[in-house]
Scaffold this motif. Structure first.
Motif, PDB file in Angstrom:
ATOM      1  N   MET A   1       0.837  -1.186   0.000  1.00  0.00           N
ATOM      2  CA  MET A   1       0.000   0.000   0.000  1.00  0.00           C
ATOM      3  C   MET A   1       0.879   1.245   0.000  1.00  0.00           C
ATOM      4  O   MET A   1       1.935   1.264   0.600  1.00  0.00           O
ATOM      5  N   SER A   2       0.414   2.264  -0.653  1.00  0.00           N
ATOM      6  CA  SER A   2       1.132   3.535  -0.678  1.00  0.00           C
ATOM      7  C   SER A   2       0.935   4.249   0.655  1.00  0.00           C
ATOM      8  O   SER A   2       0.284   3.749   1.556  1.00  0.00           O
ATOM      9  N   ASP A   3       1.524   5.455   0.769  1.00  0.00           N
ATOM     10  CA  ASP A   3       1.346   6.233   1.996  1.00  0.00           C
ATOM     11  C   ASP A   3      -0.120   6.552   2.244  1.00  0.00           C
ATOM     12  O   ASP A   3      -0.547   6.698   3.375  1.00  0.00           O
ATOM     13  N   LYS A   4      -0.875   6.696   1.169  1.00  0.00           N
ATOM     14  CA  LYS A   4      -2.305   6.982   1.275  1.00  0.00           C
ATOM     15  C   LYS A   4      -3.048   5.794   0.673  1.00  0.00           C
ATOM     16  O   LYS A   4      -3.113   5.643  -0.541  1.00  0.00           O
ATOM     17  N   PRO A   5      -3.577   4.911   1.517  1.00  0.00           N
ATOM     18  CA  PRO A   5      -4.263   3.738   0.983  1.00  0.00           C
ATOM     19  C   PRO A   5      -5.521   4.125   0.202  1.00  0.00           C
ATOM     20  O   PRO A   5      -6.119   5.176   0.449  1.00  0.00           O
ATOM     21  N   SER A   6      -5.898   3.261  -0.724  1.00  0.00           N
ATOM     22  CA  SER A   6      -7.115   3.497  -1.493  1.00  0.00           C
ATOM     23  C   SER A   6      -8.043   2.291  -1.359  1.00  0.00           C
ATOM     24  O   SER A   6      -7.594   1.142  -1.325  1.00  0.00           O
ATOM     25  N   VAL A   7      -9.328   2.589  -1.262  1.00  0.00           N
ATOM     26  CA  VAL A   7     -10.345   1.563  -1.067  1.00  0.00           C
ATOM     27  C   VAL A   7     -11.395   1.702  -2.161  1.00  0.00           C
ATOM     28  O   VAL A   7     -11.847   2.808  -2.470  1.00  0.00           O
ATOM     29  N   LEU A   8     -11.766   0.570  -2.738  1.00  0.00           N
ATOM     30  CA  LEU A   8     -12.823   0.509  -3.746  1.00  0.00           C
ATOM     31  C   LEU A   8     -13.962  -0.327  -3.180  1.00  0.00           C
ATOM     32  O   LEU A   8     -13.761  -1.473  -2.775  1.00  0.00           O
ATOM     33  N   PHE A   9     -15.168   0.259  -3.135  1.00  0.00           N
ATOM     34  CA  PHE A   9     -16.372  -0.451  -2.713  1.00  0.00           C
ATOM     35  C   PHE A   9     -17.154  -0.842  -3.958  1.00  0.00           C
ATOM     36  O   PHE A   9     -17.409   0.001  -4.819  1.00  0.00           O
ATOM     37  N   VAL A  10     -17.540  -2.122  -4.047  1.00  0.00           N
ATOM     38  CA  VAL A  10     -18.225  -2.618  -5.230  1.00  0.00           C
ATOM     39  C   VAL A  10     -19.501  -3.345  -4.830  1.00  0.00           C
ATOM     40  O   VAL A  10     -19.476  -4.241  -3.978  1.00  0.00           O
TER      41      VAL A  10
END
Length: 132
Positions: A1-10
């Motif tokens: 994960m990068s410094d700023k995590p990303s989340v995808l809701f599906v």
């Protein structure tokens, strides 16, 4: 994960559960986590009961629009949380996947949507603790 995590809701229609989850995560995490949502078969608009339930807790999701799930959105996300999209979600190595079993708010009134909203809230608070 990068410094700023990303989340995808599906979810299937990207009109209820995934939109409420994205609204909660954006509201609670601010700019600490990048938030995306999409659907395998997007609806025309957001579920009005989901909008009303979120408005009750001070979160406005009226400007959101259902979006189609793309391979690029999955590739760009560290965490992919599915909510009943079945096999439509592509799987990539190195991604964290979770499947949240939540009742579908489609076609339900606000009294049925509130408990779904509240369960999503609890799961989002746990997710934020894990990611930050």
């Amino acid at each position: 994960m990068s410094d700023k995590p990303s989340v995808l809701f599906v979810c299937v229609h990207n009109a209820g559960r995934s939109q409420m989850a994205a609204g909660w995560l954006t509201h609670l995490a601010g700019d600490r986590i990048q938030v995306r949502s999409a659907g395998s078969a997007p609806a025309e608009s957001i579920n009005p009961a989901a909008i009303a339930a979120m408005r009750e807790v001070g979160i406005d999701i009226t400007a959101e629009q259902p979006k189609v799930l793309t391979v690029e959105a999955v590739e760009a996300s560290d965490v992919v949380i599915t909510m009943g999209c079945g096999d439509a979600c592509p799987i990539f190595p190195g991604k964290r996947y979770e499947d949240w079993k939540l009742e579908d708010p489609a076609g339900q009134g606000i009294d049925a949507v509130r408990p779904i909203r509240d369960e999503i809230h609890a799961r989002i608070e746990k997710l934020i603790k894990e990611l930050t």
